[in-house]
Design an enzyme around this catalytic site. Structure first.
Site, PDB file in Angstrom:
ATOM      1  CE  LYS A  48      -3.653  -2.385   2.437  1.00 45.21           C
ATOM      2  NZ  LYS A  48      -4.193  -2.667   3.755  1.00 45.21           N
ATOM      3  CD  GLN A  92      -3.164  -4.922   6.495  1.00 48.24           C
ATOM      4  OE1 GLN A  92      -3.070  -3.903   5.817  1.00 48.24           O
ATOM      5  NE2 GLN A  92      -3.734  -6.029   6.036  1.00 48.24           N
ATOM      6  CG  ASP A 115      -9.525  -0.545   4.806  1.00 48.97           C
ATOM      7  OD1 ASP A 115      -9.089  -0.943   3.723  1.00 48.97           O
ATOM      8  OD2 ASP A 115      -8.822  -0.432   5.823  1.00 48.97           O
TER       9      ASP A 115
END
Ligand code: NAD
Length: 277
Positions: A48, A92, A115
């Site tokens: 990322k 994460q 997200d």
């Protein structure tokens, strides 16, 4: 058979995002939180970071030990929520077992939720689409973008989704449904999986079991999207037995180089949208 090239589409999306970012006065800034030392998570965070660099998005990774308390993590997220220089936050997953994932997701300001995991964003997305939620669940949205890039018709098709997770299976089913597919969702309790997968015009597999889908389980001409990531030594395999299934499929995603890169490109797409709002 034609490959659904996720790398190529990801590069195209990132080139476009880079142009957008270069024109933005207030650039997107991502804060990533990594708790513990799961090797796969470390790889995802690193990827990322690299993709963000390519698009001109600044990103900072906060690395925390695996024994970090839930309370401490909530304090860090609260600070990032209040920090005006940060436009997007990503925690994460998976998190260590002692941390309540739902609590953490709900603590992220929905306006910084890159997200699209926060119930407010996820709900708005499911109810209408990304015009309402601003962000979209990256993996399933990327899958749909990939199908659209190759002009694969979704409306009126029978889509079979294997896997029912909140990050892939369920939103993938919802997206395909919204685009006019008839959708069947299979999961670990589905009896005679092959009886369903054989009916699929579009087959999306998101399980995490190498070789789950064999050639005998698909019909000729089907479109196969393999989301699975199974690490064997340094190699990565999907859930689909690529050598045999690719002989029957009309289109298929490779692993690696299919859903993985497009997922990260869509996360960046989310970041740019959040920063513009
Ligand atoms: P998950 O573990 O949350 O869900 C797996 C799903 O598979 C469950 O719904 C379960 O019911 C189903 N399942 C398990 N065994 C099955 C079986 N024998 N038959 C049918 N269904 C079965 O996983 P997830 O987070 O949805 O991820 C799925 C896979 O996709 C993993 O390999 C993950 O690493 C990968 N993934 C890849 C990307 C990417 O960007 N490429 C993104 C997210 C997830």
């Amino acid at each position: 058979m034609q490959l659904l090239d996720g790398r190529k589409l990801a590069q195209k999306i990132i080139r476009d995002l880079k142009k957008q970012v270069s024109r933005m006065k207030k650039k997107p800034v991502l804060a990533m939180i990594l708790v513990g030392n799961d090797p796969a998570s470390a790889i995802y965070v690193r990827r990322k970071y690299v993709f963000c660099e390519e698009a001109g998005i600044r990103s900072n990774t906060i690395k925390l030990p695996s024994n970090t308390s839930e309370k401490k993590l909530l304090v860090i997220i609260d600070k990032l929520n209040k920090d005006k220089s940060v436009s997007a936050i990503m925690v994460q997953l998976p998190l260590p077992r002692h941390i309540n994932k739902i609590k953490i997701i709900e603590s992220i300001d929905p306006k910084k939720d890159a997200d699209c995991l926060h119930p407010e964003n996820y709900g708005k997305f499911a109810q209408v689409d990304e015009s309402y939620s601003v962000v979209a669940p990256a993996t399933p949205f990327g899958i749909v973008k990939l199908l659209e890039e190759y002009k694969i018709k979704i409306e009126g098709k029978h889509a079979v989704v294997v896997g029912r997770s909140n990050i892939v299976g369920k939103p993938a089913a919802q997206l395909l449904l919204n685009r006019g597919a008839t959708v069947t969702v299979c999961h670990r309790h589905t009896k005679n999986l092959a009886a369903f997968t054989r009916q699929a015009d579009i087959l999306v597999v998101a399980v995490g079991k190498r070789n789950l889908i064999k050639a005998s389980m698909v019909k000729r001409g089907t479109v196969v999207v393999d989301v699975g990531v199974n690490r064997v030594g340094k190699n990565i395999f999907g859930d689909v037995n690529f050598p045999s299934v690719s002989k029957k499929a009309s289109y298929i995603t490779p692993v690696p180089g299919g859903v993985g890169p497009i997922t990260i490109a869509m996360l960046l797409w989310n970041m740019v949208r959040l920063a513009k709002k």
